[in-house]
Design a protein around this motif. Structure first.
Motif, PDB file in Angstrom:
ATOM      1  N   ALA A 122       0.842  -1.204   0.000  1.00  0.00           N
ATOM      2  CA  ALA A 122       0.000   0.000   0.000  1.00  0.00           C
ATOM      3  C   ALA A 122       0.873   1.249   0.000  1.00  0.00           C
ATOM      4  CB  ALA A 122      -0.922   0.001   1.218  1.00  0.00           C
ATOM      5  N   GLY A 123       1.990   1.191   0.737  1.00  0.00           N
ATOM      6  CA  GLY A 123       2.913   2.331   0.756  1.00  0.00           C
ATOM      7  C   GLY A 123       3.510   2.585  -0.613  1.00  0.00           C
ATOM      8  N   ILE A 124       3.879   1.521  -1.319  1.00  0.00           N
ATOM      9  CA  ILE A 124       4.402   1.680  -2.671  1.00  0.00           C
ATOM     10  C   ILE A 124       3.344   2.300  -3.582  1.00  0.00           C
ATOM     11  CG2 ILE A 124       5.217   0.438  -4.714  1.00  0.00           C
ATOM     12  CD1 ILE A 124       6.491  -1.606  -2.847  1.00  0.00           C
ATOM     13  N   ALA A 125       2.107   1.808  -3.481  1.00  0.00           N
ATOM     14  CA  ALA A 125       1.024   2.307  -4.330  1.00  0.00           C
ATOM     15  C   ALA A 125       0.744   3.779  -4.057  1.00  0.00           C
ATOM     16  CB  ALA A 125      -0.241   1.480  -4.115  1.00  0.00           C
ATOM     17  N   THR A 128      -5.014  -5.533  -1.727  1.00  0.00           N
ATOM     18  CA  THR A 128      -4.627  -4.221  -1.201  1.00  0.00           C
ATOM     19  C   THR A 128      -5.409  -3.123  -1.902  1.00  0.00           C
ATOM     20  OG1 THR A 128      -2.411  -5.071  -0.744  1.00  0.00           O
ATOM     21  CG2 THR A 128      -2.677  -2.684  -0.766  1.00  0.00           C
ATOM     22  N   THR A 129      -6.215  -2.414  -1.163  1.00  0.00           N
ATOM     23  CA  THR A 129      -7.098  -1.385  -1.732  1.00  0.00           C
ATOM     24  C   THR A 129      -6.321  -0.329  -2.493  1.00  0.00           C
ATOM     25  OG1 THR A 129      -8.686  -1.738   0.064  1.00  0.00           O
ATOM     26  CG2 THR A 129      -8.866   0.315  -1.186  1.00  0.00           C
ATOM     27  N   ASP A 130      -5.217   0.137  -1.929  1.00  0.00           N
ATOM     28  CA  ASP A 130      -4.439   1.191  -2.587  1.00  0.00           C
ATOM     29  C   ASP A 130      -3.883   0.717  -3.929  1.00  0.00           C
ATOM     30  OD1 ASP A 130      -4.103   3.597  -0.580  1.00  0.00           O
ATOM     31  OD2 ASP A 130      -3.895   1.783   0.611  1.00  0.00           O
ATOM     32  N   SER A 176      12.902  -4.794  -1.500  1.00  0.00           N
ATOM     33  CA  SER A 176      13.622  -5.774  -0.698  1.00  0.00           C
ATOM     34  C   SER A 176      13.675  -5.379   0.765  1.00  0.00           C
ATOM     35  CB  SER A 176      15.046  -5.936  -1.235  1.00  0.00           C
ATOM     36  OG  SER A 176      15.014  -6.582  -2.467  1.00  0.00           O
ATOM     37  N   CYS A 177      12.963  -4.355   1.133  1.00  0.00           N
ATOM     38  CA  CYS A 177      12.865  -3.984   2.539  1.00  0.00           C
ATOM     39  C   CYS A 177      11.536  -3.282   2.735  1.00  0.00           C
ATOM     40  CB  CYS A 177      14.037  -3.095   2.961  1.00  0.00           C
ATOM     41  SG  CYS A 177      14.159  -2.909   4.757  1.00  0.00           S
ATOM     42  N   CYS A 178      11.299  -2.776   3.922  1.00  0.00           N
ATOM     43  CA  CYS A 178      10.000  -2.191   4.230  1.00  0.00           C
ATOM     44  C   CYS A 178       9.855  -0.802   3.643  1.00  0.00           C
ATOM     45  CB  CYS A 178       9.827  -2.114   5.741  1.00  0.00           C
ATOM     46  SG  CYS A 178      10.119  -3.683   6.550  1.00  0.00           S
ATOM     47  N   SER A 179       8.633  -0.453   3.261  1.00  0.00           N
ATOM     48  CA  SER A 179       8.395   0.881   2.748  1.00  0.00           C
ATOM     49  C   SER A 179       8.343   1.897   3.877  1.00  0.00           C
ATOM     50  CB  SER A 179       7.074   0.911   1.969  1.00  0.00           C
ATOM     51  OG  SER A 179       6.013   0.504   2.794  1.00  0.00           O
ATOM     52  N   THR A 180       8.146   1.420   5.091  1.00  0.00           N
ATOM     53  CA  THR A 180       8.254   2.278   6.259  1.00  0.00           C
ATOM     54  C   THR A 180       9.202   1.597   7.224  1.00  0.00           C
ATOM     55  OG1 THR A 180       6.491   1.193   7.482  1.00  0.00           O
ATOM     56  CG2 THR A 180       5.842   2.961   5.992  1.00  0.00           C
ATOM     57  N   GLY A 181       9.557   2.279   8.294  1.00  0.00           N
ATOM     58  CA  GLY A 181      10.487   1.682   9.246  1.00  0.00           C
ATOM     59  C   GLY A 181       9.841   0.670  10.160  1.00  0.00           C
TER      60      GLY A 181
END
Length: 300
Positions: A15-18, A103-105, A258-263
């Protein structure tokens, strides 16, 4: 961590990527680099809206799908719409392309991209790929790109049975996915950064063969799975961009696949898992996993 929490982290990541892509309304050189590394042609990428290619795939399922005019194609985990829109072009106005995502986003982004592309033969379904509210025997072909590795091992057989249900007799699956080349140590399996980044949840080849066989797909299973020569280390750029962003550097176009879009998911790890997260820039992904093409048929 239970299954709902794991899937929640996967949804939050993508969702963060979107959302980031929707704001920028385009992707960049990194996404194009990943897509071409995994088999897409530049002319196909350039035929799509700029925000359809998110750079989170591990192959090109349509390269092995042999999609024909008038067919119905279902894309499991359609993301921003790259494969479902390319499939829509192949099946033509008399065919159908259906994108499924939980994922809605992502679906919001995919719908906007379909509208930009003028794709009237595309529809979308919001659902987990373990339970898809579509009629049985609805599809001629099911495609998926680097998604099944995000399904928990205990749920993967359910996905294969669902694909079998959705296909018409004689229908086929064309999947690109990350598979484990050898058993992962717990430090990899339990690393959330590597899980949402499509590595830690990868099944071994023998498990994939079992999933196909138990669901009812036919074929010489040793020939169904074909490892590509694609370099998984192309994903490192995403991790390095994320680390630069966290340390105050300038943000690149890489989506941190390859890692999280947030911490949040990285910081949730402790002990040895944190050590593995810190070692990602030096980890040879090709040693542990590979990009595979999977083609199988539902018997008539």
């Amino acid at each position: 961590m239970d299954s709902s929490e794991t899937y929640g982290n996967v949804q939050d990541h993508y969702a963060g990527i979107a959302r980031r892509t929707a704001v920028e309304d385009h992707t960049g050189d990194y996404q194009e680099k990943v897509a071409t590394a995994f088999g897409y042609k530049l002319e196909d990428l350039w035929s799509l809206p700029g925000s359809a290619n998110l750079g989170v795939g591990c192959g090109n399922p349509l390269a092995i799908a042999n999609v024909q005019k008038g067919e119905t194609v279902i894309d499991l985990g359609c993301g921003g719409g790259i494969d479902v829109l390319l499939a829509a072009n192949k099946v033509g106005p008399e065919g159908k392309a259906v994108g499924v995502d939980m994922t809605t986003d992502m679906l919001d982004l995919a719908r906007r991209n379909a509208e930009k592309a003028g794709a009237s033969n595309v529809s979308f379904v919001e659902a987990p790929i373990t339970s898809i509210p579509l009629a049985s025997s609805a599809a001629d072909c099911i495609i998926s790109n680097c998604v099944l590795n995000l399904v928990l091992q205990v749920d993967k057989p359910i996905v294969f049975r669902e694909m079998f249900r959705l296909l018409k007799p004689g229908g086929r699956i064309a999947i690109t996915d990350i598979l484990a080349r050898k058993p992962f140590p717990n430090e990899i399996r339990k690393n959330l950064s590597l899980y949402v980044g499509c590595i830690a949840g990868a099944s071994e080849v023998r498990d994939y063969e079992r999933f196909l066989r138990d669901a009812g797909f036919e074929g010489k299973l040793t020939d169904i799975l074909r490892r590509t020569t694609r370099d998984l280390n192309v994903y490192r750029e995403a991790f390095q961009a994320e680390q630069s962003d966290k340390s105050g550097g300038s943000r690149s176009q890489a989506p941190a696949c390859s890692c999280c879009s947030t911490g949040s998911c990285c910081s949730a790890q402790t002990g040895e898992s944190q050590g593995w997260a810190q070692s990602i820039p030096n980890l040879d992904f090709n040693e542990w996993a590979g990009s595979f093409q999977v083609y199988a048929i539902k018997p008539n």
